[in-house]
Design a protein around this motif. Structure first.
Motif, PDB file in Angstrom:
ATOM      1  N   LEU A   4      65.620  42.890  87.725  1.00 45.17           N
ATOM      2  CA  LEU A   4      67.021  42.790  87.348  1.00 45.17           C
ATOM      3  C   LEU A   4      67.763  43.992  87.900  1.00 45.17           C
ATOM      4  CD1 LEU A   4      66.741  41.649  83.623  1.00 45.17           C
ATOM      5  CD2 LEU A   4      67.642  40.317  85.513  1.00 45.17           C
ATOM      6  N   GLU A   5      69.061  43.813  88.055  1.00 43.46           N
ATOM      7  CA  GLU A   5      69.906  44.909  88.541  1.00 43.46           C
ATOM      8  C   GLU A   5      71.143  45.034  87.667  1.00 43.46           C
ATOM      9  OE1 GLU A   5      69.248  44.949  93.323  1.00 43.46           O
ATOM     10  OE2 GLU A   5      70.900  43.720  92.585  1.00 43.46           O
ATOM     11  N   VAL A   6      71.569  46.262  87.511  1.00 42.12           N
ATOM     12  CA  VAL A   6      72.886  46.562  86.984  1.00 42.12           C
ATOM     13  C   VAL A   6      73.588  47.269  88.136  1.00 42.12           C
ATOM     14  CG1 VAL A   6      74.219  47.938  85.343  1.00 42.12           C
ATOM     15  CG2 VAL A   6      72.133  46.776  84.585  1.00 42.12           C
ATOM     16  N   LEU A   7      74.746  46.774  88.497  1.00 42.29           N
ATOM     17  CA  LEU A   7      75.451  47.289  89.672  1.00 42.29           C
ATOM     18  C   LEU A   7      76.841  47.771  89.288  1.00 42.29           C
ATOM     19  CD1 LEU A   7      75.855  47.564  92.782  1.00 42.29           C
ATOM     20  CD2 LEU A   7      76.391  45.122  92.808  1.00 42.29           C
ATOM     21  N   PHE A   8      77.120  49.027  89.568  1.00 41.64           N
ATOM     22  CA  PHE A   8      78.474  49.570  89.416  1.00 41.64           C
ATOM     23  C   PHE A   8      79.131  49.447  90.787  1.00 41.64           C
ATOM     24  CE2 PHE A   8      77.115  52.963  86.050  1.00 41.64           C
ATOM     25  CZ  PHE A   8      76.749  51.962  85.179  1.00 41.64           C
ATOM     26  N   MET A   9      80.152  48.608  90.892  1.00 42.08           N
ATOM     27  CA  MET A   9      80.794  48.373  92.178  1.00 42.08           C
ATOM     28  C   MET A   9      82.043  49.237  92.330  1.00 42.08           C
ATOM     29  SD  MET A   9      80.267  44.290  92.667  1.00 42.08           S
ATOM     30  CE  MET A   9      80.548  44.397  94.427  1.00 42.08           C
ATOM     31  N   LEU A  89      84.498  55.614  97.787  1.00 36.10           N
ATOM     32  CA  LEU A  89      83.929  54.670  96.833  1.00 36.10           C
ATOM     33  C   LEU A  89      82.515  54.288  97.228  1.00 36.10           C
ATOM     34  CD1 LEU A  89      86.982  52.251  96.427  1.00 36.10           C
ATOM     35  CD2 LEU A  89      86.355  54.168  94.950  1.00 36.10           C
ATOM     36  N   GLY A  90      81.769  53.811  96.240  1.00 33.91           N
ATOM     37  CA  GLY A  90      80.416  53.364  96.542  1.00 33.91           C
ATOM     38  C   GLY A  90      79.849  52.541  95.405  1.00 33.91           C
ATOM     39  N   ASP A  91      78.630  52.104  95.626  1.00 30.10           N
ATOM     40  CA  ASP A  91      77.923  51.309  94.634  1.00 30.10           C
ATOM     41  C   ASP A  91      76.747  52.100  94.088  1.00 30.10           C
ATOM     42  OD1 ASP A  91      79.660  49.214  95.186  1.00 30.10           O
ATOM     43  OD2 ASP A  91      78.275  48.225  96.561  1.00 30.10           O
ATOM     44  N   ILE A  92      76.471  51.889  92.825  1.00 29.56           N
ATOM     45  CA  ILE A  92      75.285  52.463  92.181  1.00 29.56           C
ATOM     46  C   ILE A  92      74.511  51.293  91.595  1.00 29.56           C
ATOM     47  CG2 ILE A  92      74.392  54.050  90.444  1.00 29.56           C
ATOM     48  CD1 ILE A  92      77.116  55.517  90.579  1.00 29.56           C
ATOM     49  N   VAL A  93      73.255  51.161  91.999  1.00 30.10           N
ATOM     50  CA  VAL A  93      72.414  50.055  91.552  1.00 30.10           C
ATOM     51  C   VAL A  93      71.280  50.610  90.701  1.00 30.10           C
ATOM     52  CG1 VAL A  93      70.936  48.144  92.266  1.00 30.10           C
ATOM     53  CG2 VAL A  93      72.911  48.772  93.672  1.00 30.10           C
ATOM     54  N   ILE A 129      85.408  52.066  86.195  1.00 26.87           N
ATOM     55  CA  ILE A 129      84.641  51.311  87.182  1.00 26.87           C
ATOM     56  C   ILE A 129      85.280  49.924  87.291  1.00 26.87           C
ATOM     57  CG2 ILE A 129      82.356  50.451  87.832  1.00 26.87           C
ATOM     58  CD1 ILE A 129      81.193  52.497  85.770  1.00 26.87           C
ATOM     59  N   PRO A 130      85.683  49.503  88.490  1.00 25.73           N
ATOM     60  CA  PRO A 130      86.343  48.201  88.626  1.00 25.73           C
ATOM     61  C   PRO A 130      85.496  47.012  88.161  1.00 25.73           C
ATOM     62  CG  PRO A 130      86.658  49.507  90.605  1.00 25.73           C
ATOM     63  CD  PRO A 130      85.671  50.238  89.752  1.00 25.73           C
ATOM     64  N   LYS A 131      84.188  47.041  88.476  1.00 25.33           N
ATOM     65  CA  LYS A 131      83.350  45.900  88.124  1.00 25.33           C
ATOM     66  C   LYS A 131      81.911  46.346  87.926  1.00 25.33           C
ATOM     67  CE  LYS A 131      83.849  42.385  90.868  1.00 25.33           C
ATOM     68  NZ  LYS A 131      83.684  41.336  91.892  1.00 25.33           N
ATOM     69  N   VAL A 132      81.281  45.818  86.872  1.00 24.27           N
ATOM     70  CA  VAL A 132      79.859  46.049  86.603  1.00 24.27           C
ATOM     71  C   VAL A 132      79.197  44.681  86.553  1.00 24.27           C
ATOM     72  CG1 VAL A 132      78.157  46.962  84.982  1.00 24.27           C
ATOM     73  CG2 VAL A 132      80.338  48.163  85.293  1.00 24.27           C
TER      74      VAL A 132
END
Length: 164
Positions: A4-9, A89-93, A129-132
């Motif tokens: 599973l992943e949790v992604l901070f976009m 900006l970036g993503d954190i997974v 965070i715009p989208k998780v």
């Protein structure tokens, strides 16, 4: 077993040190392995050598950390955190085995999902965070996405019930 992943976009890089050191307290956790490429010194380094993640990931950069455990509203074990940033900006997974969140017990799953989602909703607000996204790897695919935490959804109880 799937992951599973949790992604901070589109996470803002200026907030990354506050997230990593103050909120998630990575410096107090057991790091099994890590890898960053520091463009400033043009060298591969480990997390223990990183003094400022924002600077290390500038002007752009990637890094990963394999943690023994991490608390995201619930305790997760064997979690890989991947950072991928452009200029601002970036993503954190956060990637972890499915059995860390979902088991054969529906009631436990619901409680754990609720705690995770509640924690992530608060993080989204506190760090703007715009989208998780929560989902199976890759969580960004429509057919593997479980829950999207955004500015329009307010009742995540219904989203959790759909999953279970």
């Amino acid at each position: 077993m799937e992951n599973l992943e949790v992604l901070f976009m589109d996470f803002n890089k200026r907030d990354i040190d506050r997230l990593v050191y103050e909120e998630l307290k990575f410096s107090t956790l057991k790091v099994n392995s890590s890898h960053f490429y520091d463009y400033n010194i043009k060298k591969d380094i480990g997390f223990s050598q990183v003094k400022n993640i924002e600077r290390t990931l500038s002007p752009k950069g990637t890094g990963n950390i394999f943690l023994e455990e991490l608390h995201l509203g619930i305790l997760l074990k064997d979690i890989v955190v991947v950072f991928s940033f452009d200029k601002q900006l970036g993503d954190i997974v956060f990637n972890f085995p499915e059995n860390q969140l979902l088991t054969n017990e529906r009631h436990k799953n619901k409680i754990r999902l609720k705690k995770l989602v509640h924690y992530l909703v608060n993080l989204k607000k506190n760090f703007d965070i715009p989208k998780v996204i929560i989902g199976y790897e890759p969580a960004t695919d429509e057919d593997t996405l479980l829950i999207e935490i955004n500015d329009t959804t307010t009742n995540y109880e219904n989203e959790i019930d759909k999953i279970l």
